[in-house]
Design an enzyme around this catalytic site. Structure first.
Site, short mmCIF file in Angstrom:
data_model
loop_
_atom_site.label_atom_id
_atom_site.label_comp_id
_atom_site.label_asym_id
_atom_site.label_seq_id
_atom_site.Cartn_x
_atom_site.Cartn_y
_atom_site.Cartn_z
N HIS A 12 -7.68 4.89 4.67
CA HIS A 12 -7.50 3.52 4.11
C HIS A 12 -8.95 3.02 3.60
O HIS A 12 -9.10 2.50 2.55
CB HIS A 12 -6.84 2.56 4.70
CG HIS A 12 -6.07 1.59 3.98
ND1 HIS A 12 -4.66 1.02 4.25
CD2 HIS A 12 -6.49 0.99 2.91
CE1 HIS A 12 -4.34 0.23 3.50
NE2 HIS A 12 -5.51 0.25 2.41
N TYR A 54 0.37 -2.20 6.25
CA TYR A 54 1.19 -3.22 5.42
C TYR A 54 2.11 -3.60 6.39
O TYR A 54 3.17 -4.50 6.14
CB TYR A 54 1.74 -2.32 4.27
CG TYR A 54 0.92 -2.03 3.49
CD1 TYR A 54 -0.52 -2.45 3.35
CD2 TYR A 54 1.22 -1.25 2.15
CE1 TYR A 54 -1.45 -1.95 2.40
CE2 TYR A 54 0.43 -0.80 1.16
CZ TYR A 54 -1.13 -1.31 1.27
OH TYR A 54 -1.99 -0.72 0.28
N GLU A 80 10.88 -2.61 -15.91
CA GLU A 80 9.89 -2.71 -17.08
C GLU A 80 8.56 -2.00 -16.93
O GLU A 80 8.12 -1.27 -17.76
CB GLU A 80 9.45 -4.43 -17.02
CG GLU A 80 8.43 -4.93 -18.13
CD GLU A 80 7.88 -6.40 -18.04
OE1 GLU A 80 8.83 -7.03 -17.53
OE2 GLU A 80 6.84 -6.31 -18.35
N GLN A 120 -7.93 6.59 -3.97
CA GLN A 120 -7.19 5.56 -4.40
C GLN A 120 -8.15 4.15 -4.25
O GLN A 120 -8.76 3.65 -3.24
CB GLN A 120 -5.94 5.21 -3.48
CG GLN A 120 -5.11 4.03 -4.05
CD GLN A 120 -4.02 3.67 -3.17
OE1 GLN A 120 -3.83 2.69 -2.59
NE2 GLN A 120 -2.95 4.61 -3.03
N PRO A 178 -3.05 -2.07 -10.15
CA PRO A 178 -3.14 -1.77 -11.70
C PRO A 178 -3.31 -2.88 -12.33
O PRO A 178 -3.88 -2.60 -13.90
CB PRO A 178 -2.04 -0.74 -11.72
CG PRO A 178 -1.04 -1.07 -10.82
CD PRO A 178 -1.90 -1.43 -9.54
N SER A 222 6.14 -4.78 -7.55
CA SER A 222 6.87 -6.08 -7.89
C SER A 222 8.02 -6.12 -7.16
O SER A 222 8.51 -5.08 -6.59
CB SER A 222 7.47 -5.98 -9.28
OG SER A 222 8.14 -7.12 -9.63
N1 LIG Z 1 -5.80 1.14 -0.76
C1 LIG Z 1 -5.84 -0.07 -1.01
O1 LIG Z 1 -7.06 -0.66 -0.41
C2 LIG Z 1 -4.89 -0.95 -1.72
C3 LIG Z 1 -5.36 -2.19 -1.95
C4 LIG Z 1 -4.31 -2.89 -2.61
C5 LIG Z 1 -3.25 -2.53 -3.11
N2 LIG Z 1 -2.98 -1.00 -2.93
C6 LIG Z 1 -1.79 -0.50 -3.34
O2 LIG Z 1 -1.56 -0.70 -4.52
C7 LIG Z 1 -0.32 -1.26 -5.04
C8 LIG Z 1 -0.24 -2.23 -6.26
O3 LIG Z 1 -1.26 -3.18 -6.08
P1 LIG Z 1 -1.03 -4.66 -5.63
O4 LIG Z 1 0.16 -4.97 -5.30
O5 LIG Z 1 -2.22 -5.10 -4.96
O6 LIG Z 1 -1.05 -5.50 -7.24
P2 LIG Z 1 -0.61 -5.26 -8.83
O7 LIG Z 1 0.37 -4.01 -8.64
O8 LIG Z 1 -1.87 -4.87 -9.49
O9 LIG Z 1 0.04 -6.50 -9.21
C9 LIG Z 1 1.21 -7.01 -8.35
C10 LIG Z 1 1.53 -8.17 -8.94
O10 LIG Z 1 1.79 -8.24 -10.24
C11 LIG Z 1 3.09 -9.15 -10.44
N3 LIG Z 1 3.85 -8.22 -11.36
C12 LIG Z 1 4.39 -6.97 -11.21
N4 LIG Z 1 4.91 -6.31 -12.28
C13 LIG Z 1 4.87 -7.40 -13.39
C14 LIG Z 1 5.32 -7.50 -14.57
N5 LIG Z 1 5.76 -6.51 -15.41
N6 LIG Z 1 5.05 -8.82 -15.26
C15 LIG Z 1 4.46 -9.55 -14.57
N7 LIG Z 1 3.94 -9.77 -13.38
C16 LIG Z 1 4.30 -8.44 -12.68
C17 LIG Z 1 3.79 -9.00 -9.21
O11 LIG Z 1 4.70 -9.91 -8.95
P3 LIG Z 1 6.18 -9.93 -8.19
O12 LIG Z 1 5.93 -8.93 -7.12
O13 LIG Z 1 6.50 -11.25 -7.83
O14 LIG Z 1 7.02 -9.50 -9.42
C18 LIG Z 1 2.38 -9.16 -8.12
O15 LIG Z 1 2.08 -10.47 -8.04
C19 LIG Z 1 -0.01 -2.18 -3.75
O16 LIG Z 1 1.53 -2.51 -3.70
C20 LIG Z 1 -0.44 -1.10 -2.60
O17 LIG Z 1 0.49 -0.12 -2.57
C21 LIG Z 1 -3.73 -0.40 -2.02
#
Ligand SMILES: NC(=O)c1ccc[n+]([C@@H]2O[C@H](COP(=O)([O-])OP(=O)(O)OC[C@H]3O[C@@H](n4cnc5c(N)ncnc54)[C@H](OP(=O)(O)O)[C@@H]3O)[C@@H](O)[C@H]2O)c1
Length: 295
Positions: free
Chosen positions: A106, A48, A236, A156, A184, A228
């Protein structure tokens, strides 16, 4: 905050904050905001390119280091025993910490057994409190559980209402590996935040679709790390410990499962080539800080 206990007895917050795709410019502020509103688990990764900003925020936040559960992940180009060991020590330096709470491999590609031996050693030396993997589908997970000295404590993987990972979760349960959901919310794909079932359920409790999704994960025993960059959404997403979904709500959400990834399959050979090419590109181009769209 609810905590789960890993197979080695370590306690882990069930809800944390993830910083994938949080830019270097924004990351320190975001992690400071997250800690300010009450998050006590942070999930980052070598790939990242924001470990330094996470470390700076933790140092500035005024929260005791022992009250923060800090996770990072080893990227494929650092696999193999020696490179993995050096890379984890480098991550710790960037994160300004002398121990990690959790360190994950990873991806299930390249010399992950060599890298795993490095994590086993660092774990035994007390530099990492728990070790695990990420994106290990059931076959790879059973493989590493069967042929390594220390079994992973966490896996994960992508989990959300449209890809619920029932089968994978059964295998993780069998080997006492804690499931942790990445994306999630599926990053909102498939209009997840607008989904009528999730919104209808939310209305009953005065909660948003996002809160219903997180509550559903928690009630399934899944660890979540929503991302977020907005402090109101961080709040939230944390405000999900004052209500409970009924068995009927859980069943309605269970019916949303498409059993298909919203991203890609780690079994897809073209995707494996994509990861391999990325590693080659990074070897050529040492200024990797501009890349951020990878897993
Ligand atoms: N191990 C792996 O291969 C892998 C892959 C992907 C992710 N990850 C980890 O998992 C974490 C979470 O996954 P992710 O970031 O991909 O996706 P996510 O948490 O499923 O979704 C994030 C998205 O949702 C929006 N969001 C967040 N809260 C919200 C709410 N209450 N209402 C409306 N929209 C909302 C965010 O927008 P804003 O930011 O604009 O608020 C962003 O666009 C990552 O940050 C990372 O640490 C790991």
């Amino acid at each position: 905050m609810d905590y789960i206990t890993l197979s080695n007895g370590v306690k882990m917050p069930q809800l944390g904050y993830g910083v994938f795709q949080v830019t270097q410019e924004e990351c320190e502020r975001c992690v400071l905001d997250a800690l300010k509103v009450g998050y006590r688990a942070i999930d980052t990764a070598q790939s990242y390119y924001n470990e330094e900003q996470v470390g700076a925020a933790i140092e500035k936040a005024g929260v005791d280091r022992k009250d923060i559960f800090l996770t990072t992940k080893v990227w494929i180009e650092h696999y193999g025993y020696e490179k993995a060991k050096a890379s984890v020590l480098d991550s710790m330096e960037k994160l300004r910490t002398d121990y990690l709470d959790l360190c994950l491999l990873h991806q299930p590609y390249s010399d992950y057994y060599g890298a795993w031996r490095a994590l086993e050693e660092l774990y035994e030396e007390g530099k990492i409190r728990a070790i695990g993997v990420s994106n290990f589908y059931p076959d790879r997970l059973v493989d590493i559980c069967s042929f390594s000295r220390i079994k992973p404590m966490v896996n994960q993987v992508e989990v959300h209402p449209f890809y619920q990972q029932e089968e994978a979760k059964k295998w993780m349960d069998k080997y006492s590996v804690q499931i942790e959901a990445w994306a999630p919310f599926g990053e909102g794909r498939g209009n997840m935040f607008q989904n009528p079932v999730l919104n209808e359920i939310g209305k009953k409790y005065g909660k948003s679709a996002a809160q219903v999704i997180l509550r559903w994960h928690l009630q399934r025993g899944v660890v979540v790390i929503p991302k977020s960059t907005h402090i109101e959404r961080m709040q939230e997403n944390l405000n999900v410990f004052d209500f409970a979904l009924s068995a009927e709500d859980m069943a309605r959400i269970a019916a949303l499962d498409t059993k298909m990834s919203a991203f890609f399959s780690h079994y897809d050979p073209a995707k494996v080539e994509w990861f391999a090419n990325m590693v080659e590109e990074r070897k050529k181009n040492h200024d990797c800080t501009k890349e951020k769209k990878d897993w």
